[in-house]
Design an enzyme around this catalytic site. Sequence first.
Site, PDB file in Angstrom:
ATOM      1  N   ARG A  10       0.817  -1.206   0.000  1.00  0.00           N
ATOM      2  CA  ARG A  10       0.000   0.000   0.000  1.00  0.00           C
ATOM      3  C   ARG A  10       0.858   1.267   0.000  1.00  0.00           C
ATOM      4  O   ARG A  10       0.346   2.373   0.129  1.00  0.00           O
ATOM      5  CB  ARG A  10      -0.955  -0.009   1.200  1.00  0.00           C
ATOM      6  CG  ARG A  10      -1.803  -1.285   1.269  1.00  0.00           C
ATOM      7  CD  ARG A  10      -2.873  -1.220   2.325  1.00  0.00           C
ATOM      8  NE  ARG A  10      -3.795  -0.120   2.110  1.00  0.00           N
ATOM      9  CZ  ARG A  10      -4.759  -0.128   1.207  1.00  0.00           C
ATOM     10  NH1 ARG A  10      -4.932  -1.167   0.419  1.00  0.00           N
ATOM     11  NH2 ARG A  10      -5.552   0.903   1.081  1.00  0.00           N
ATOM     12  N   HIS A  60       8.263  -6.287  -7.158  1.00  0.00           N
ATOM     13  CA  HIS A  60       6.956  -5.741  -7.551  1.00  0.00           C
ATOM     14  C   HIS A  60       6.728  -4.427  -6.809  1.00  0.00           C
ATOM     15  O   HIS A  60       6.855  -4.356  -5.596  1.00  0.00           O
ATOM     16  CB  HIS A  60       5.854  -6.755  -7.211  1.00  0.00           C
ATOM     17  CG  HIS A  60       4.534  -6.490  -7.867  1.00  0.00           C
ATOM     18  ND1 HIS A  60       3.903  -5.269  -7.835  1.00  0.00           N
ATOM     19  CD2 HIS A  60       3.718  -7.300  -8.599  1.00  0.00           C
ATOM     20  CE1 HIS A  60       2.759  -5.344  -8.496  1.00  0.00           C
ATOM     21  NE2 HIS A  60       2.622  -6.573  -8.977  1.00  0.00           N
ATOM     22  N   TYR A  93       1.081  -1.672  -5.287  1.00  0.00           N
ATOM     23  CA  TYR A  93       0.037  -1.526  -6.305  1.00  0.00           C
ATOM     24  C   TYR A  93      -0.786  -0.253  -6.145  1.00  0.00           C
ATOM     25  O   TYR A  93      -1.631   0.046  -6.969  1.00  0.00           O
ATOM     26  CB  TYR A  93      -0.844  -2.776  -6.389  1.00  0.00           C
ATOM     27  CG  TYR A  93      -1.335  -3.332  -5.076  1.00  0.00           C
ATOM     28  CD1 TYR A  93      -2.287  -2.669  -4.329  1.00  0.00           C
ATOM     29  CD2 TYR A  93      -0.825  -4.547  -4.596  1.00  0.00           C
ATOM     30  CE1 TYR A  93      -2.734  -3.191  -3.139  1.00  0.00           C
ATOM     31  CE2 TYR A  93      -1.265  -5.077  -3.404  1.00  0.00           C
ATOM     32  CZ  TYR A  93      -2.220  -4.397  -2.669  1.00  0.00           C
ATOM     33  OH  TYR A  93      -2.651  -4.914  -1.485  1.00  0.00           O
ATOM     34  N   HIS A 114       2.299  -2.011 -11.980  1.00  0.00           N
ATOM     35  CA  HIS A 114       1.032  -1.790 -12.649  1.00  0.00           C
ATOM     36  C   HIS A 114       1.143  -0.393 -13.252  1.00  0.00           C
ATOM     37  O   HIS A 114       1.534   0.532 -12.544  1.00  0.00           O
ATOM     38  CB  HIS A 114      -0.119  -1.844 -11.643  1.00  0.00           C
ATOM     39  CG  HIS A 114      -0.271  -3.183 -10.972  1.00  0.00           C
ATOM     40  ND1 HIS A 114      -1.256  -3.444 -10.054  1.00  0.00           N
ATOM     41  CD2 HIS A 114       0.443  -4.329 -11.110  1.00  0.00           C
ATOM     42  CE1 HIS A 114      -1.145  -4.717  -9.654  1.00  0.00           C
ATOM     43  NE2 HIS A 114      -0.115  -5.254 -10.275  1.00  0.00           N
ATOM     44  N   GLU A 143       3.004  -4.359 -16.267  1.00  0.00           N
ATOM     45  CA  GLU A 143       2.158  -5.549 -16.195  1.00  0.00           C
ATOM     46  C   GLU A 143       0.883  -5.364 -17.018  1.00  0.00           C
ATOM     47  O   GLU A 143       0.275  -4.294 -17.009  1.00  0.00           O
ATOM     48  CB  GLU A 143       1.824  -5.841 -14.725  1.00  0.00           C
ATOM     49  CG  GLU A 143       1.000  -7.107 -14.547  1.00  0.00           C
ATOM     50  CD  GLU A 143       0.904  -7.565 -13.095  1.00  0.00           C
ATOM     51  OE1 GLU A 143       1.600  -6.987 -12.229  1.00  0.00           O
ATOM     52  OE2 GLU A 143       0.120  -8.478 -12.837  1.00  0.00           O
ATOM     53  N   ASP A 188       0.274 -11.196 -17.169  1.00  0.00           N
ATOM     54  CA  ASP A 188      -0.441 -11.867 -16.079  1.00  0.00           C
ATOM     55  C   ASP A 188      -1.601 -12.639 -16.705  1.00  0.00           C
ATOM     56  O   ASP A 188      -2.495 -12.037 -17.312  1.00  0.00           O
ATOM     57  CB  ASP A 188      -0.942 -10.815 -15.073  1.00  0.00           C
ATOM     58  CG  ASP A 188      -1.567 -11.432 -13.834  1.00  0.00           C
ATOM     59  OD1 ASP A 188      -2.466 -12.284 -13.994  1.00  0.00           O
ATOM     60  OD2 ASP A 188      -1.186 -11.054 -12.719  1.00  0.00           O
ATOM     61  N   HIS A 231      -5.033 -11.569 -15.523  1.00  0.00           N
ATOM     62  CA  HIS A 231      -5.398 -10.229 -15.996  1.00  0.00           C
ATOM     63  C   HIS A 231      -5.777 -10.227 -17.477  1.00  0.00           C
ATOM     64  O   HIS A 231      -6.799  -9.631 -17.853  1.00  0.00           O
ATOM     65  CB  HIS A 231      -4.243  -9.252 -15.765  1.00  0.00           C
ATOM     66  CG  HIS A 231      -3.927  -9.031 -14.324  1.00  0.00           C
ATOM     67  ND1 HIS A 231      -2.899  -8.207 -13.903  1.00  0.00           N
ATOM     68  CD2 HIS A 231      -4.489  -9.521 -13.196  1.00  0.00           C
ATOM     69  CE1 HIS A 231      -2.843  -8.217 -12.581  1.00  0.00           C
ATOM     70  NE2 HIS A 231      -3.799  -9.005 -12.132  1.00  0.00           N
ATOM     71  N   HIS A 237       3.121 -13.769 -14.981  1.00  0.00           N
ATOM     72  CA  HIS A 237       2.432 -14.051 -13.714  1.00  0.00           C
ATOM     73  C   HIS A 237       1.430 -15.154 -14.027  1.00  0.00           C
ATOM     74  O   HIS A 237       0.520 -14.944 -14.837  1.00  0.00           O
ATOM     75  CB  HIS A 237       1.684 -12.814 -13.217  1.00  0.00           C
ATOM     76  CG  HIS A 237       2.576 -11.803 -12.565  1.00  0.00           C
ATOM     77  ND1 HIS A 237       2.151 -10.517 -12.296  1.00  0.00           N
ATOM     78  CD2 HIS A 237       3.844 -11.898 -12.098  1.00  0.00           C
ATOM     79  CE1 HIS A 237       3.137  -9.853 -11.697  1.00  0.00           C
ATOM     80  NE2 HIS A 237       4.179 -10.662 -11.571  1.00  0.00           N
ATOM     81  N   ASP A 267     -10.192  -9.097 -12.096  1.00  0.00           N
ATOM     82  CA  ASP A 267      -8.917  -9.297 -11.405  1.00  0.00           C
ATOM     83  C   ASP A 267      -9.056  -9.969 -10.048  1.00  0.00           C
ATOM     84  O   ASP A 267      -8.758  -9.395  -9.013  1.00  0.00           O
ATOM     85  CB  ASP A 267      -8.153  -7.964 -11.264  1.00  0.00           C
ATOM     86  CG  ASP A 267      -6.737  -8.169 -10.730  1.00  0.00           C
ATOM     87  OD1 ASP A 267      -6.302  -9.337 -10.574  1.00  0.00           O
ATOM     88  OD2 ASP A 267      -6.068  -7.156 -10.461  1.00  0.00           O
ATOM     89  N   HIS A 277      -7.654 -13.488  -8.547  1.00  0.00           N
ATOM     90  CA  HIS A 277      -6.833 -14.658  -8.838  1.00  0.00           C
ATOM     91  C   HIS A 277      -7.408 -15.907  -8.177  1.00  0.00           C
ATOM     92  O   HIS A 277      -7.966 -15.832  -7.089  1.00  0.00           O
ATOM     93  CB  HIS A 277      -5.411 -14.450  -8.312  1.00  0.00           C
ATOM     94  CG  HIS A 277      -4.723 -13.253  -8.878  1.00  0.00           C
ATOM     95  ND1 HIS A 277      -3.383 -13.010  -8.720  1.00  0.00           N
ATOM     96  CD2 HIS A 277      -5.176 -12.215  -9.610  1.00  0.00           C
ATOM     97  CE1 HIS A 277      -3.050 -11.892  -9.318  1.00  0.00           C
ATOM     98  NE2 HIS A 277      -4.120 -11.383  -9.857  1.00  0.00           N
ATOM     99  N   GLU A 324       0.973 -16.096  -8.384  1.00  0.00           N
ATOM    100  CA  GLU A 324       0.382 -15.121  -7.442  1.00  0.00           C
ATOM    101  C   GLU A 324      -0.976 -15.652  -7.025  1.00  0.00           C
ATOM    102  O   GLU A 324      -1.957 -14.917  -6.962  1.00  0.00           O
ATOM    103  CB  GLU A 324       0.202 -13.764  -8.120  1.00  0.00           C
ATOM    104  CG  GLU A 324       1.478 -13.102  -8.578  1.00  0.00           C
ATOM    105  CD  GLU A 324       1.211 -11.815  -9.336  1.00  0.00           C
ATOM    106  OE1 GLU A 324       0.322 -11.816 -10.222  1.00  0.00           O
ATOM    107  OE2 GLU A 324       1.857 -10.811  -9.033  1.00  0.00           O
TER     108      GLU A 324
HETATM  109 ZN    ZN Z   1      -4.044  -9.297 -10.237  1.00  0.00          ZN
HETATM  110 FE    FE Z   2       0.136 -10.014 -11.491  1.00  0.00          FE
HETATM  111 FE    FE Z   3       0.776  -7.162 -10.156  1.00  0.00          FE
END
Ligand code: ZN
Ligand code: FE
Ligand code: FE
Length: 277
Positions: A37, A67, A70, A107, A142, A176, A179, A211, A224, A226, A256
């Site tokens: 975050r 990564h 996000y 992202h 991504e 991904d 995604h 991913h 989105d 997973h 992920e």
């Molecule tokens: Zn995702």
């Molecule tokens: Fe991802």
């Molecule tokens: Fe990601």
Amino acid sequence: MFTIGCHLSSAKGYRAMAADAASIGANTFQFFTRNPRGGKAKAIDPADVAAFEELAAEAGIERFLAHAPYTMNPAAAKPETREFALAILADDLARMESTPHQMYNMHPGCHVGQGAEAGIAKIADALNQVLAPEQTTTLLLETMAGKGTEVGGTFEELAAIMGQVELADHVGVCLDTCHVWDGGYDVAGRLDDVLEEFDRVIGLERLRAVHLNDSKNPLGAAKDRHARLGEGEIGFEALAAVTNHEALRDLPFFLETPQDDLAGWGAEIAALKAARL
Ligand code: ZN
Ligand code: FE
Ligand code: FE
């Protein structure tokens, strides 16, 4: 070589991540550079990096993928939100150089109502501000699910960002599977066609990582969420086919998937290895 790993906690440092990866049969891993975050990153300990390099060499770990948080939005409309994103990006890229020649995934951002074109321009401008010729890190954009105002839900949007980046050879793409599926690309039924389209629009040479996730939702849902491999709409066989595809098989793959513990990813890695052609 089959390069496969999962997303790990970075709380105990690089060496601990290499140990976690090795313990589940992985030879790569992903982690958040800081609290997902946002917030301040822990200082990198050179002794930890040295211990990591030693263990990684023993365990056959050559690559990893960091990564970005996000919540980082370089396309933000609010100046202070965008400044914050730029500061995180610059700081993360500086820190990445303590482990040279690795990859950093982000992202692209959300245009929050400004429109995709404005978002694309802002993201490219941010990259032009933080990328420098001497950096050894490859920054990956991504592919996104197209949820809300996300930029990067189509190959065209990613190509447009990269087209405006001056140091284009420092930038690649991370695909991904959840995604792109949610974005309407049928990687289960028409993988060849999707990769042909990727090649035509972006260029397969720009694809540097995958991913590997199943999706809780149907093709084109733009959600989105997973799922574990084989517990979603894409299915295990289709995901194993992704790892075996001629154009993809030498890329690093990162799970992920929602798991309760390392053993969950270990089981997925074992199943994928068993399905490796
Ligand atoms: Zn995702
Ligand atoms: Fe991802
Ligand atoms: Fe990601």
